[in-house]
Design a protein around this motif. Structure first.
Motif, PDB file in Angstrom:
ATOM      1  N   THR A 108     136.581  45.894  99.994  1.00 56.64           N
ATOM      2  CA  THR A 108     137.184  46.080  98.685  1.00 56.64           C
ATOM      3  C   THR A 108     136.568  45.115  97.693  1.00 56.64           C
ATOM      4  N   VAL A 109     136.218  45.621  96.532  1.00 53.16           N
ATOM      5  CA  VAL A 109     135.717  44.779  95.452  1.00 53.16           C
ATOM      6  C   VAL A 109     136.886  44.492  94.530  1.00 53.16           C
ATOM      7  N   ARG A 110     137.138  43.229  94.307  1.00 53.95           N
ATOM      8  CA  ARG A 110     138.247  42.835  93.437  1.00 53.95           C
ATOM      9  C   ARG A 110     137.699  42.348  92.109  1.00 53.95           C
TER      10      ARG A 110
ATOM     11  N   ARG B 124     136.227  52.180  85.978  1.00 55.43           N
ATOM     12  CA  ARG B 124     135.912  51.023  86.815  1.00 55.43           C
ATOM     13  C   ARG B 124     134.647  51.264  87.624  1.00 55.43           C
ATOM     14  N   ASN B 125     134.573  52.413  88.291  1.00 53.99           N
ATOM     15  CA  ASN B 125     133.401  52.721  89.104  1.00 53.99           C
ATOM     16  C   ASN B 125     132.137  52.790  88.258  1.00 53.99           C
ATOM     17  N   TYR B 126     132.236  53.449  87.117  1.00 52.61           N
ATOM     18  CA  TYR B 126     131.082  53.583  86.228  1.00 52.61           C
ATOM     19  C   TYR B 126     130.643  52.216  85.707  1.00 52.61           C
ATOM     20  N   ALA B 127     131.603  51.393  85.311  1.00 54.96           N
ATOM     21  CA  ALA B 127     131.286  50.062  84.784  1.00 54.96           C
ATOM     22  C   ALA B 127     130.623  49.193  85.857  1.00 54.96           C
ATOM     23  N   ILE B 128     131.132  49.255  87.061  1.00 58.63           N
ATOM     24  CA  ILE B 128     130.538  48.464  88.147  1.00 58.63           C
ATOM     25  C   ILE B 128     129.111  48.928  88.415  1.00 58.63           C
ATOM     26  N   LEU B 129     128.906  50.236  88.461  1.00 55.56           N
ATOM     27  CA  LEU B 129     127.558  50.745  88.706  1.00 55.56           C
ATOM     28  C   LEU B 129     126.602  50.394  87.571  1.00 55.56           C
TER      29      LEU B 129
ATOM     30  N   GLU C  26     140.496  44.124  84.677  1.00 56.12           N
ATOM     31  CA  GLU C  26     141.255  45.350  84.957  1.00 56.12           C
ATOM     32  C   GLU C  26     141.957  45.843  83.694  1.00 56.12           C
ATOM     33  N   LYS C  27     142.464  44.931  82.880  1.00 53.40           N
ATOM     34  CA  LYS C  27     143.088  45.319  81.611  1.00 53.40           C
ATOM     35  C   LYS C  27     142.076  45.966  80.680  1.00 53.40           C
ATOM     36  N   LEU C  28     140.859  45.435  80.672  1.00 51.47           N
ATOM     37  CA  LEU C  28     139.804  46.025  79.843  1.00 51.47           C
ATOM     38  C   LEU C  28     139.450  47.420  80.337  1.00 51.47           C
ATOM     39  N   VAL C  29     139.397  47.581  81.643  1.00 52.86           N
ATOM     40  CA  VAL C  29     139.119  48.898  82.234  1.00 52.86           C
ATOM     41  C   VAL C  29     140.190  49.898  81.800  1.00 52.86           C
ATOM     42  N   ARG C  30     141.436  49.486  81.849  1.00 51.43           N
ATOM     43  CA  ARG C  30     142.527  50.376  81.438  1.00 51.43           C
ATOM     44  C   ARG C  30     142.432  50.722  79.961  1.00 51.43           C
TER      45      ARG C  30
END
Length: 82
Positions: A8-10, A34-39, A16-20
């Motif tokens: 798990t990537v934390r 989240r997935n797109y931003a991480i990639l 997380e608030k920015l992702v939301r």
């Protein structure tokens, strides 16, 4: 292809608030953002490594990037709201 175990990537709560917030702005699910931003981030890191061969990271840069992203989200929200 990869030999490591999936874990798990934390992310920080602020991230997380920015992702939301971006998910709410775009209408996409949070996990998609989240997935797109991480990639995207991983690819920027890899581009940097391929270009200069070096990577300069520290917690201060992460905090600055969080603040910068908050400002960008606010800009977009103001733009959308007209």
């Amino acid at each position: 292809m990869f030999s490591w175990k999936a874990t798990t990537v934390r992310v920080k709560k602020d991230i997380e608030k920015l992702v939301r917030a971006v998910g709410d702005l775009t209408g996409y699910e949070w996990f998609t953002i989240r997935n797109y931003a991480i990639l995207l981030g991983l690819n920027l890191i890899l581009d940097n490594l391929l270009g200069s061969g070096k990577l300069y990271l520290d917690d201060n840069k992460v905090e600055k990037l969080i603040e910068y992203t908050k400002k960008r989200i606010q800009e977009v929200m103001e733009y959308v709201e007209g």
